[in-house]
Design an enzyme around this catalytic site. Sequence first.
Site, PDB file in Angstrom:
ATOM      1  N   GLU A 150      43.104 -10.734 -33.823  1.00  0.00           N
ATOM      2  CA  GLU A 150      43.979  -9.760 -33.906  1.00  0.00           C
ATOM      3  C   GLU A 150      43.839  -9.043 -33.340  1.00  0.00           C
ATOM      4  OE1 GLU A 150      44.862  -8.989 -38.114  1.00  0.00           O
ATOM      5  OE2 GLU A 150      46.127 -10.805 -38.217  1.00  0.00           O
ATOM      6  N   GLU A 303      48.044 -17.988 -39.678  1.00  0.00           N
ATOM      7  CA  GLU A 303      47.816 -16.791 -40.685  1.00  0.00           C
ATOM      8  C   GLU A 303      48.971 -16.955 -41.642  1.00  0.00           C
ATOM      9  OE1 GLU A 303      44.862 -14.087 -40.980  1.00  0.00           O
ATOM     10  OE2 GLU A 303      43.694 -14.534 -39.150  1.00  0.00           O
TER      11      GLU A 303
HETATM   12  C1  GLA Z   1      44.581 -10.675 -41.160  1.00  0.00           C
HETATM   13  C2  GLA Z   1      42.951 -11.419 -40.562  1.00  0.00           C
HETATM   14  C3  GLA Z   1      42.310 -11.825 -41.544  1.00  0.00           C
HETATM   15  C4  GLA Z   1      42.553 -10.993 -43.033  1.00  0.00           C
HETATM   16  C5  GLA Z   1      43.877 -11.556 -43.328  1.00  0.00           C
HETATM   17  C6  GLA Z   1      44.420 -10.605 -44.607  1.00  0.00           C
HETATM   18  O1  GLA Z   1      46.006 -11.267 -40.347  1.00  0.00           O
HETATM   19  O2  GLA Z   1      43.257 -12.041 -39.192  1.00  0.00           O
HETATM   20  O3  GLA Z   1      40.888 -11.882 -40.556  1.00  0.00           O
HETATM   21  O4  GLA Z   1      42.520  -9.635 -42.856  1.00  0.00           O
HETATM   22  O5  GLA Z   1      44.804 -10.497 -42.235  1.00  0.00           O
HETATM   23  O6  GLA Z   1      45.740 -11.150 -44.869  1.00  0.00           O
END
Ligand code: GLA
Length: 672
Positions: A150, A303
Site C-alpha cells: 500500500e 486483501e
Molecule cells: C491494509 C494493509 C494490511 C492491514 C489491513 C488492515 O490493507 O495492507 O497490512 O493493515 O489494511 O485492514
Amino acid sequence: MINAKLPTIWYGGDYNPDQWPEEIWHEDMRLFRQAGINVVTLPVFSWAKLQPSEDVYTMEWLDRLLDLVHANGIYVCLATSTAAQPAWLSRKYPGVLPVDEDGRKRTHGSRVNFCPNSPDYRRLSRGLARRLAERYKDHPALLIWHVGNEYGPHCYCDTCAASFRVWLRERYGMIETLNARWNMSFWGHTVYDWEEIVPPTNLNGDNRCFQSMALDYKRFMSDSILACYQGEYDEIKAVTPDVPITTNFWGLFNGLDLAKWAERMDVISWDSYPHMNEPMGHVAMRHDYMRGLAGGRPFMLMEQTPSQQNWQPYNSLKRPGVMRLWSYQAVARGADTVLFFQLRRSFGACEKYHGAVIEHAGHGETRVFRECAALGQELQALGDTLLDSETHAEAALLFDIDTWIVVNMSSGPSVDLDYLKQAQSYYRAFYDRNIAMDVISPLSDFSGYRLVVAPVFYMLKPGVAERVEAFVAAGGTFVTTFFSGLVDENDLVTLGGYPGLLRRLLGIWVEEIDALTPEMKNRIVMRESGHGALQGEYECSLLCDLLHLEGAEALAVYGDDFYAGMPALIVNRFGQGRAYYVATAPDEAFLDALCESLCAEVGLRAPLDADRGIELAERHKAGRTFTFVLNHNAGRASVRLPSGETRTDLLSGRVLKGSVEVEGHGVLILAT
Ligand code: GLA
Ligand code: ZN
C-alpha cells in the site's frame, strides 16, 4: 492466467508467522489445508527479521517456512518486506524518515514511513528485494511477487525538494515555461532560478493556493514512489523474469497516478475494505476501476477482512454469508483471487482486533473459520472454469486521478464539490440497473463503447477533447456535466468560454456557474414532451451552470431563480452521435430516468430481470457466459431467466429456469 502454476482461484492471504513461535506454524498448515487455502502472502513486514543490520541477513527462518508451506501444497505470494524499514535503518540513515505536509519531520514508527527519494531507502530496499529474489528464485512455492505494501504517503523533505526541481526541469526545460504553466505571476510568485522552488506544503497554504504547483508535486510524488517500486521490480525481474510482480493498491486513491502505475505492474491487485453500510455500488465501482487499470485482464483481490476491521470507528462483523457474497462480487467483476488480511489474528499492537481466518481462539471451531473453509471448498470445486474470463461492457465511465486532485483542491465554486461523489452518483444509476460499465481513464481507448459518461470532466489533457469528438462523430453517445472542459493539464483555464474544448461538441456556452448552499435547491423542468424516461420535474443542487445554446437543443430548463428558463439539460447532435450536458447536480430520480433513457437509446440491457438489491455481473470465456447473481438483501429475492432458457448454477449444480429465488446474501453463478 496470473500464474499457470496454480490454475484455480487463489485463496488465502496475508500470513504473519514471524509474529508466532514455529510450533504454531504447523497448526496453521493443518487449518489452512482444512480451509482450502492455497496461497499465503508473506513476509509483508519482516524487514527487521530478515536483515537485523546492514551487513547481516537472517533468512533461514523464511527458508523453513517456505519449505513447510510448500510441503503442505500451498503457494506463496512472496512479499519484499520493504513497507516498514527496521529501526536500525532509520537510526543509521535519518534521511530515510519523511517530512509530512505540515513540515514535521517524522520519527521512526508505524509503516510506509520513508522518504521515497531517500537514496538509502532506495538502495537498501532494492538490495533486500534482490537478495530475496536470488534466494527463492527456484523455490517451487514461489507464485508471484508482492512489492512493498500500500504505497502512498507523500514526503516534503529537502531531498524531495531537490528531486522535485530536477523533475520540473525535465518536464518544463526552461524556468519561463514553468512560470507560465503555473501562472506564477499570480501573487507575484515568479521564480528566476530552479533553486527558488520549494514544495507546496500546508505551512504557508501553497498546497491549495497554487493548484498547478500542488498538482505537479503530487505527480512528482507518485513518480518518486513509483521509482521505489520500480527499483525493486527491476531487481526481481532480472532474477525471475517469468514470475509476475504486483503491489497492492489501497483502492480508489488519489495519492498515486494509478493508471501510470498500472503500466508497470504485471497484474493489478488491491485491498477492499468497504466502510460499514457503504453502498455496494461504491465497492463495485472500485472493482470496475481495478479491472480498467488491468486493461480488462483479471486482477487480484489482495486483501479483504474475513469478518471485521480494526481501524474504523465501529468495526461491525460481516453478517453470515456476507464474506462469501463480497468475495464473489470481486470475482464477478474480474478478480481471479480471493485473499484475506489476515490468516491468523495478531495478539498485540493495533491489528489485534482485526478479523482473521484463525481468530484468537486458535482453532477452527468458529463461525468465521467455518465460513472461510466452506468458501475455500467451493472455490476449489470451481477449478479453472472462471479464470481469465472477461467482462464485455458497452458503457464506460471516465475517471481521472488528476481531475480528482484538482477539483477537490479547487478554491471555489463550492466546498461541497467532490469529484468522486459525482462519479459515484452516475455510476450508481447504472449499477442499480445492472448495466455493465467499465471505469477507465480518459487517456485509454474508449472508441469501442456505445456510451461514455464523464461526470465533472474538468481537466482535458492533450488530445482528449479530439478523441471525444471523434467518438461522438462516429456514432457514440457522450454524457458530461457541469464543471467540465474548464482547464488544461496544468489546471489553467481554457479561455474564450466554458466548457472550453468541449464547446463545439456540446453546442453550448456556459457563461456563469452558480453555487448553491446546502439548503438551496433548484428544479430541472423537462420540456413539455420530456425525453424518454425523463418526464416532469426533478430537484437539483450544488452547482448550476448558466448556459446558452450554440446549436444544442434544450431538453430541460431551470425552474427557479433569476436563471429560470435557461437550459439545465441539453443534447447536441454531432456527426452520427449525440452529446448530452447536465448543467447541474440532479437528484437520484433524475439520474435514474436519464440512465433509463440513455440505455433505451443506445440499446444497453441488464443481463437478466432481477429484484432490487440483486447485483448481476457477467464474465465470458470461450463462448460461455457466467452470470453472477449476488443478493445483497438480507431476505430472499428473485431473478428471472428468459422464458424457455435454462442455466446451470455452478455453485449448487442445479439446472434452473423461470423465476429463481436466491436466499438472503446468497449467490448463484449461472452458466450457459
Ligand atoms: C491494509 C494493509 C494490511 C492491514 C489491513 C488492515 O490493507 O495492507 O497490512 O493493515 O489494511 O485492514
Ligand atoms: Zn523526502
